[in-house]
Design a protein around this motif. Structure first.
Motif, PDB file in Angstrom:
ATOM      1  N   ALA A  15      56.649 -35.050 -37.212  1.00  0.00           N
ATOM      2  CA  ALA A  15      57.342 -33.983 -36.479  1.00  0.00           C
ATOM      3  C   ALA A  15      58.782 -33.837 -36.949  1.00  0.00           C
ATOM      4  O   ALA A  15      59.716 -33.744 -36.156  1.00  0.00           O
ATOM      5  CB  ALA A  15      57.291 -34.255 -34.975  1.00  0.00           C
ATOM      6  N   GLN A  16      58.953 -33.811 -38.283  1.00  0.00           N
ATOM      7  CA  GLN A  16      60.282 -33.627 -38.891  1.00  0.00           C
ATOM      8  C   GLN A  16      61.298 -34.662 -38.397  1.00  0.00           C
ATOM      9  O   GLN A  16      62.473 -34.371 -38.187  1.00  0.00           O
ATOM     10  CB  GLN A  16      60.818 -32.209 -38.632  1.00  0.00           C
ATOM     11  CG  GLN A  16      60.055 -31.105 -39.359  1.00  0.00           C
ATOM     12  CD  GLN A  16      58.739 -30.762 -38.688  1.00  0.00           C
ATOM     13  OE1 GLN A  16      58.693 -30.535 -37.486  1.00  0.00           O
ATOM     14  NE2 GLN A  16      57.670 -30.716 -39.459  1.00  0.00           N
ATOM     15  N   GLY A  67      51.742 -38.504 -35.024  1.00  0.00           N
ATOM     16  CA  GLY A  67      50.611 -37.595 -34.985  1.00  0.00           C
ATOM     17  C   GLY A  67      49.297 -38.282 -35.259  1.00  0.00           C
ATOM     18  O   GLY A  67      49.180 -39.512 -35.166  1.00  0.00           O
ATOM     19  N   GLY A  91      53.269 -35.589 -33.019  1.00  0.00           N
ATOM     20  CA  GLY A  91      53.092 -35.125 -34.382  1.00  0.00           C
ATOM     21  C   GLY A  91      52.954 -33.617 -34.461  1.00  0.00           C
ATOM     22  O   GLY A  91      53.293 -32.894 -33.521  1.00  0.00           O
ATOM     23  N   SER A  92      52.415 -33.137 -35.562  1.00  0.00           N
ATOM     24  CA  SER A  92      52.260 -31.701 -35.768  1.00  0.00           C
ATOM     25  C   SER A  92      51.020 -31.154 -35.089  1.00  0.00           C
ATOM     26  O   SER A  92      51.046 -30.085 -34.493  1.00  0.00           O
ATOM     27  CB  SER A  92      52.207 -31.391 -37.274  1.00  0.00           C
ATOM     28  OG  SER A  92      53.389 -31.801 -37.906  1.00  0.00           O
ATOM     29  N   ASN A 105      53.864 -34.214 -26.737  1.00  0.00           N
ATOM     30  CA  ASN A 105      55.316 -33.995 -26.844  1.00  0.00           C
ATOM     31  C   ASN A 105      56.021 -34.179 -25.500  1.00  0.00           C
ATOM     32  O   ASN A 105      56.940 -33.436 -25.151  1.00  0.00           O
ATOM     33  CB  ASN A 105      55.608 -32.600 -27.416  1.00  0.00           C
ATOM     34  CG  ASN A 105      55.102 -32.447 -28.838  1.00  0.00           C
ATOM     35  OD1 ASN A 105      55.242 -33.364 -29.649  1.00  0.00           O
ATOM     36  ND2 ASN A 105      54.512 -31.297 -29.142  1.00  0.00           N
ATOM     37  N   ASN A 161      49.253 -29.159 -45.508  1.00  0.00           N
ATOM     38  CA  ASN A 161      50.148 -30.302 -45.652  1.00  0.00           C
ATOM     39  C   ASN A 161      51.253 -30.049 -46.670  1.00  0.00           C
ATOM     40  O   ASN A 161      52.326 -30.647 -46.589  1.00  0.00           O
ATOM     41  CB  ASN A 161      49.358 -31.545 -46.067  1.00  0.00           C
ATOM     42  CG  ASN A 161      48.626 -32.182 -44.900  1.00  0.00           C
ATOM     43  OD1 ASN A 161      48.590 -31.626 -43.803  1.00  0.00           O
ATOM     44  ND2 ASN A 161      48.019 -33.331 -45.127  1.00  0.00           N
ATOM     45  N   GLY A 166      56.069 -24.383 -39.500  1.00  0.00           N
ATOM     46  CA  GLY A 166      55.462 -25.033 -38.357  1.00  0.00           C
ATOM     47  C   GLY A 166      53.964 -25.161 -38.524  1.00  0.00           C
ATOM     48  O   GLY A 166      53.317 -24.365 -39.202  1.00  0.00           O
ATOM     49  N   HIS A 167      53.375 -26.198 -37.898  1.00  0.00           N
ATOM     50  CA  HIS A 167      51.967 -26.527 -38.132  1.00  0.00           C
ATOM     51  C   HIS A 167      51.040 -25.367 -37.816  1.00  0.00           C
ATOM     52  O   HIS A 167      50.132 -25.062 -38.594  1.00  0.00           O
ATOM     53  CB  HIS A 167      51.572 -27.748 -37.306  1.00  0.00           C
ATOM     54  CG  HIS A 167      50.214 -28.283 -37.643  1.00  0.00           C
ATOM     55  ND1 HIS A 167      49.049 -27.734 -37.128  1.00  0.00           N
ATOM     56  CD2 HIS A 167      49.825 -29.283 -38.449  1.00  0.00           C
ATOM     57  CE1 HIS A 167      48.005 -28.397 -37.601  1.00  0.00           C
ATOM     58  NE2 HIS A 167      48.452 -29.344 -38.407  1.00  0.00           N
ATOM     59  N   ARG A 170      51.491 -22.732 -40.548  1.00  0.00           N
ATOM     60  CA  ARG A 170      51.041 -23.118 -41.883  1.00  0.00           C
ATOM     61  C   ARG A 170      49.539 -23.303 -41.934  1.00  0.00           C
ATOM     62  O   ARG A 170      48.914 -23.070 -42.970  1.00  0.00           O
ATOM     63  CB  ARG A 170      51.781 -24.364 -42.363  1.00  0.00           C
ATOM     64  CG  ARG A 170      51.452 -25.671 -41.680  1.00  0.00           C
ATOM     65  CD  ARG A 170      52.217 -26.801 -42.357  1.00  0.00           C
ATOM     66  NE  ARG A 170      51.825 -28.108 -41.880  1.00  0.00           N
ATOM     67  CZ  ARG A 170      52.644 -28.943 -41.257  1.00  0.00           C
ATOM     68  NH1 ARG A 170      53.885 -28.564 -41.006  1.00  0.00           N
ATOM     69  NH2 ARG A 170      52.235 -30.130 -40.887  1.00  0.00           N
ATOM     70  N   TYR A 171      48.904 -23.719 -40.830  1.00  0.00           N
ATOM     71  CA  TYR A 171      47.452 -23.880 -40.845  1.00  0.00           C
ATOM     72  C   TYR A 171      46.782 -22.509 -40.943  1.00  0.00           C
ATOM     73  O   TYR A 171      45.853 -22.314 -41.728  1.00  0.00           O
ATOM     74  CB  TYR A 171      46.978 -24.615 -39.590  1.00  0.00           C
ATOM     75  CG  TYR A 171      45.581 -25.171 -39.740  1.00  0.00           C
ATOM     76  CD1 TYR A 171      45.377 -26.446 -40.274  1.00  0.00           C
ATOM     77  CD2 TYR A 171      44.467 -24.425 -39.383  1.00  0.00           C
ATOM     78  CE1 TYR A 171      44.103 -26.963 -40.437  1.00  0.00           C
ATOM     79  CE2 TYR A 171      43.183 -24.935 -39.542  1.00  0.00           C
ATOM     80  CZ  TYR A 171      43.009 -26.201 -40.062  1.00  0.00           C
ATOM     81  OH  TYR A 171      41.746 -26.701 -40.239  1.00  0.00           O
ATOM     82  N   ARG A 214      44.787 -28.286 -34.818  1.00  0.00           N
ATOM     83  CA  ARG A 214      45.639 -27.980 -33.669  1.00  0.00           C
ATOM     84  C   ARG A 214      44.876 -27.228 -32.577  1.00  0.00           C
ATOM     85  O   ARG A 214      45.292 -26.196 -32.092  1.00  0.00           O
ATOM     86  CB  ARG A 214      46.881 -27.201 -34.078  1.00  0.00           C
ATOM     87  CG  ARG A 214      48.083 -27.411 -33.142  1.00  0.00           C
ATOM     88  CD  ARG A 214      49.354 -26.887 -33.776  1.00  0.00           C
ATOM     89  NE  ARG A 214      50.514 -27.246 -32.968  1.00  0.00           N
ATOM     90  CZ  ARG A 214      51.061 -26.447 -32.057  1.00  0.00           C
ATOM     91  NH1 ARG A 214      50.529 -25.270 -31.817  1.00  0.00           N
ATOM     92  NH2 ARG A 214      52.116 -26.828 -31.378  1.00  0.00           N
TER      93      ARG A 214
END
Length: 319
Positions: A15-16, A67, A91-92, A105, A161, A166-167, A170-171, A214
């Motif tokens: 998570a950055q 994550g 995590g993401s 979170n 990946n 953001g997850h 990007r997914y 997710r």
């Protein structure tokens, strides 16, 4: 609870970098509750694993902060031992935590849940053991608690990946980009030691929790303590049909479609025909190149969690 000793492993990059800060917060909350905490975090997974394995047998529980990949690392460390695995999901994707109904979170709620679970009966869940057989070598062994992605889903995971957004963004972007040139993959597989099967499939996932990406509910009825895995395949559809399928997977309403097949399995050996190379992904992390063998390890990991709809507690086993 003063006699309890808990190891804490926070992923410094999840998570950055947020997981590292959350790890310190969880450490503080556990100590306030009278728990003896051993910080096992390290600059890399290898360092953290070495630290954890050195003291594992002295621990009541290992709490991981991160994550899905961090959760699977924790599972590899504690599998087959009395040490319970606690999860603080930051995590993401956090799909394993979502499948259990855990707070995501929200470190304060997560820590309260862990503290309460310490006095509750043990929850033992299954794991997926993954062994590579590339070039007929012995291969490496790893564990996953969520799912093993082997088809289009693995390619999307790899692309996601590599992205930096953001997850969720990007997914979705990875799905659209992989679709441009994707054609079904030519698999061969042996299920539970049976005869070899050949199948051209689009999505092929070996599921324990049944949730990935997710919140995509690939196998909505999956249980993580039933001693079997579910092999989910999608075959016989084109790119447009596949694109329309994904919203239904999030809702879990895709299982009635003719293109979708879900069957229970205990062991799967799988590879690609025609010599194509493909890397499998599990719990968001790259694993072995195909061919590989995956099998269920019933009750391999003792979770520090309350029973949910996907698992039950053993009333005869408590700490």
């Amino acid at each position: 609870m003063s006699r309890l000793r808990v190891g804490l492993l926070a992923n410094p990059t999840a998570a950055q970098g947020t997981a590292h800060r959350v790890g310190r917060q969880v450490d503080h909350l556990l100590r306030l509750a009278g728990i003896s905490v051993v910080d096992l975090s390290g600059p890399s997974a290898a360092v953290a694993r070495a630290r954890a394995e050195e003291v594992r047998d002295s621990l009541t529980a290992l709490v991981v902060v991160g994550g899905d990949g961090t959760v699977s690392l924790g599972a590899e460390i504690v599998a087959g031992s009395p040490v319970r695995l606690g999860v603080v999901p930051v995590g993401s994707g956090n799909d394993f935590a979502r499948s259990l109904g855990l707070a995501v979170n929200d470190p304060e709620t997560s820590t309260r849940t862990l503290l309460h679970a310490l006095s509750r009966p043990v929850v033992a869940v299954d794991a997926i053991e993954i062994t590579g057989t590339w070039q007929h070598g012995s291969g490496q062994r790893s564990l996953a608690l969520g799912n093993l992605n082997l088809g289009f889903d693995a390619l999307v995971n790899a692309r996601a990946n590599r992205a930096r957004s953001g997850h969720a963004v990007r997914y979705t972007t990875a799905v659209l980009r992989e679709l441009r040139a994707f054609t079904p993959l030519p698999f061969w597989m042996e299920i539970d030691g049976g005869a070899r099967i050949e199948l051209d499939a689009t999505v092929l996932t070996l599921c324990n929790s049944g949730m990935f990406g997710r919140g995509m509910r690939m196998v909505p009825d999956a249980r993580i303590d039933d001693g079997v895995l579910e092999l989910a395949t999608v075959a016989g559809i084109g790119r447009r049909q596949l694109l329309r399928l994904f919203p239904r997977v999030f809702a879990g309403t895709h299982t009635s479609l003719a293109a979708v097949d879900i069957r229970p399995v205990e062991q799967l050996t799988i590879g690609l025909r025609h010599g194509r190379m493909l890397r499998a992904y599990a719990d968001g992390e790259p694993r072995e190149l195909l061919p590989l063998t995956a099998r269920v390890l019933p009750g391999a990991v003792r979770l520090l969690a309350e029973p949910s709809g996907t698992m039950t507690a053993d009333p005869q086993d408590s700490q």
